[in-house]
Design a protein around this motif. Structure first.
Motif, PDB file in Angstrom:
ATOM      1  N   ASP A  20      37.268  40.116  42.093  1.00  0.00           N
ATOM      2  CA  ASP A  20      38.615  39.564  42.275  1.00  0.00           C
ATOM      3  C   ASP A  20      39.674  40.593  41.911  1.00  0.00           C
ATOM      4  O   ASP A  20      40.674  40.740  42.608  1.00  0.00           O
ATOM      5  CB  ASP A  20      38.823  38.318  41.410  1.00  0.00           C
ATOM      6  N   VAL A  21      39.456  41.296  40.808  1.00  0.00           N
ATOM      7  CA  VAL A  21      40.410  42.319  40.357  1.00  0.00           C
ATOM      8  C   VAL A  21      40.613  43.346  41.463  1.00  0.00           C
ATOM      9  O   VAL A  21      41.748  43.674  41.822  1.00  0.00           O
ATOM     10  CB  VAL A  21      39.931  42.990  39.049  1.00  0.00           C
ATOM     11  N   ARG A  22      39.523  43.848  42.013  1.00  0.00           N
ATOM     12  CA  ARG A  22      39.619  44.839  43.094  1.00  0.00           C
ATOM     13  C   ARG A  22      40.304  44.244  44.325  1.00  0.00           C
ATOM     14  O   ARG A  22      41.159  44.883  44.941  1.00  0.00           O
ATOM     15  CB  ARG A  22      38.220  45.363  43.464  1.00  0.00           C
ATOM     16  N   ASN A  23      39.903  43.031  44.691  1.00  0.00           N
ATOM     17  CA  ASN A  23      40.464  42.399  45.888  1.00  0.00           C
ATOM     18  C   ASN A  23      41.953  42.098  45.746  1.00  0.00           C
ATOM     19  O   ASN A  23      42.727  42.314  46.684  1.00  0.00           O
ATOM     20  CB  ASN A  23      39.698  41.126  46.235  1.00  0.00           C
ATOM     21  N   PHE A  24      42.360  41.583  44.587  1.00  0.00           N
ATOM     22  CA  PHE A  24      43.786  41.291  44.379  1.00  0.00           C
ATOM     23  C   PHE A  24      44.607  42.574  44.408  1.00  0.00           C
ATOM     24  O   PHE A  24      45.697  42.621  44.983  1.00  0.00           O
ATOM     25  CB  PHE A  24      44.025  40.549  43.066  1.00  0.00           C
ATOM     26  N   GLY A  25      44.090  43.629  43.780  1.00  0.00           N
ATOM     27  CA  GLY A  25      44.797  44.913  43.801  1.00  0.00           C
ATOM     28  C   GLY A  25      45.007  45.390  45.226  1.00  0.00           C
ATOM     29  O   GLY A  25      46.119  45.766  45.614  1.00  0.00           O
ATOM     30  N   ALA A  26      43.942  45.357  46.029  1.00  0.00           N
ATOM     31  CA  ALA A  26      44.023  45.809  47.416  1.00  0.00           C
ATOM     32  C   ALA A  26      44.952  44.912  48.225  1.00  0.00           C
ATOM     33  O   ALA A  26      45.787  45.398  49.005  1.00  0.00           O
ATOM     34  CB  ALA A  26      42.630  45.835  48.040  1.00  0.00           C
TER      35      ALA A  26
ATOM     36  N   GLN B  62      45.285  46.436  39.346  1.00  0.00           N
ATOM     37  CA  GLN B  62      43.974  46.243  38.733  1.00  0.00           C
ATOM     38  C   GLN B  62      44.058  46.421  37.216  1.00  0.00           C
ATOM     39  O   GLN B  62      43.498  45.613  36.463  1.00  0.00           O
ATOM     40  CB  GLN B  62      42.957  47.232  39.315  1.00  0.00           C
ATOM     41  N   TRP B  63      44.745  47.466  36.777  1.00  0.00           N
ATOM     42  CA  TRP B  63      44.890  47.695  35.332  1.00  0.00           C
ATOM     43  C   TRP B  63      45.530  46.486  34.655  1.00  0.00           C
ATOM     44  O   TRP B  63      45.073  46.048  33.592  1.00  0.00           O
ATOM     45  CB  TRP B  63      45.756  48.929  35.080  1.00  0.00           C
ATOM     46  N   GLN B  64      46.603  45.966  35.247  1.00  0.00           N
ATOM     47  CA  GLN B  64      47.310  44.851  34.601  1.00  0.00           C
ATOM     48  C   GLN B  64      46.402  43.633  34.464  1.00  0.00           C
ATOM     49  O   GLN B  64      46.395  42.968  33.419  1.00  0.00           O
ATOM     50  CB  GLN B  64      48.592  44.499  35.365  1.00  0.00           C
ATOM     51  N   LEU B  65      45.620  43.349  35.491  1.00  0.00           N
ATOM     52  CA  LEU B  65      44.692  42.213  35.415  1.00  0.00           C
ATOM     53  C   LEU B  65      43.642  42.433  34.333  1.00  0.00           C
ATOM     54  O   LEU B  65      43.301  41.507  33.584  1.00  0.00           O
ATOM     55  CB  LEU B  65      44.034  41.975  36.774  1.00  0.00           C
TER      56      LEU B  65
END
Length: 197
Positions: free
Chosen positions: A92-98, A65-68
Motif C-alpha cells: 500500500d505504501v508503494r502504491n499510494f506513493g506512486a 512513502q517516507w511520510q506513511l
C-alpha cells in the motif's frame, strides 16, 4: 533525542527495504479505490480543501512513502493519520506513493498579496529553500513539493519543525532552517510558496 535517532534509523531501514522490492504492476482501479479513503481529508484527486491538511497530488513518490512509514512507526504524530497508517501494508505504501505522485498538483491561484510574496521570495532565497526543494519548489525524491501547497499548512509545518514537534526525513535540516525563522518570515515564505507558479 536518542530514541528519535533510533526510531529514524529503523524507519530508514524499513523504507530502504521497501525501495529494493520491485513494485508490482498493481491494478490502478484497486489503488484508486483504496486511495478514495484519503480523499475524505486530502481532497478529491489529492487536492485538499480542508484547513491544515496538505494536498498530496504531485508530491514526490519517495516523499509520500517516507511520510506513511513515519506515521506507521509513530515517529511522526497525527491523531487521524496514525490509525490509518498502522493498517496499511508495504505494498500500500508503494502504491499510494506512486498513485498520488502521478496526480496533477495544485496550482497556485491568483496572488492576493504580491508584496507578501515578494518578501517570501527573499526568505526562500535567503534560507536556500530551492537547494533541496528545487527551483520550481516541486520537490524531488524524498523532499516535499511546496509549490501550490495550502498556505496555512505550510505555516503549521514550519512552526512544527521550529518547535521540534515534527521529525522525519530531512527533519534535522528543516528544524535548523525553521528554528532561525521569525514568524514574519514563516508567514511570508508560506504565502509565496502557496501562490508559486
Amino acid at each position: 533525542m536518542r530514541r528519535q535517532v533510533i526510531s529514524l534509523a529503523i524507519n530508514a531501514l524499513a523504507l530502504t527495504a521497501l525501495a529494493f522490492v520491485p513494485a508490482q504492476a498493481a491494478d490502478n482501479a484497486a489503488i484508486k479505490e483504496k486511495a478514495a479513503v484519503c480523499s475524505g481529508c486530502h481532497g478529491e484527486n489529492g487536492i485538499s480543501q480542508t484547513e491544515n491538511i496538505p494536498s498530496l497530488a504531485g508530491q514526490p513518490d519517495q516523499f509520500l512513502q517516507w511520510q506513511l512509514v513515519f506515521f506507521r512507526a509513530g515517529s511522526r504524530k497525527n491523531d487521524q493519520m496514525q490509525p490509518i497508517a498502522e493498517e496499511i501494508t508495504n505494498e500500500d505504501v508503494r502504491n499510494f506513493g506512486a498513485y498520488f505522485s502521478q496526480l496533477t498538483p495544485p496550482k497556485g491561484e491568483e496572488d492576493k498579496d504580491p508584496d507578501l510574496s515578494k518578501k517570501g521570495a527573499q526568505v526562500a532565497v535567503g534560507r536556500r529553500c530551492a537547494s533541496c526543494h528545487t527551483d520550481s519548489f516541486a520537490g524531488t525524491k524524498a523532499v516535499a513539493r511546496l509549490a501550490g501547497q495550502r498556505e496555512e499548512y505550510l505555516v503549521k509545518a514550519l512552526r512544527d519543525y521550529k518547535t521540534n514537534q515534527r521529525v522525519g526525513g530531512g527533519g534535522a535540516a528543516m528544524a535548523d532552517v525553521a528554528y532561525h525563522m521569525s514568524d514574519e518570515e514563516i508567514t511570508a515564505v508560506s504565502h509565496y510558496l502557496a501562490y508559486f507558479k
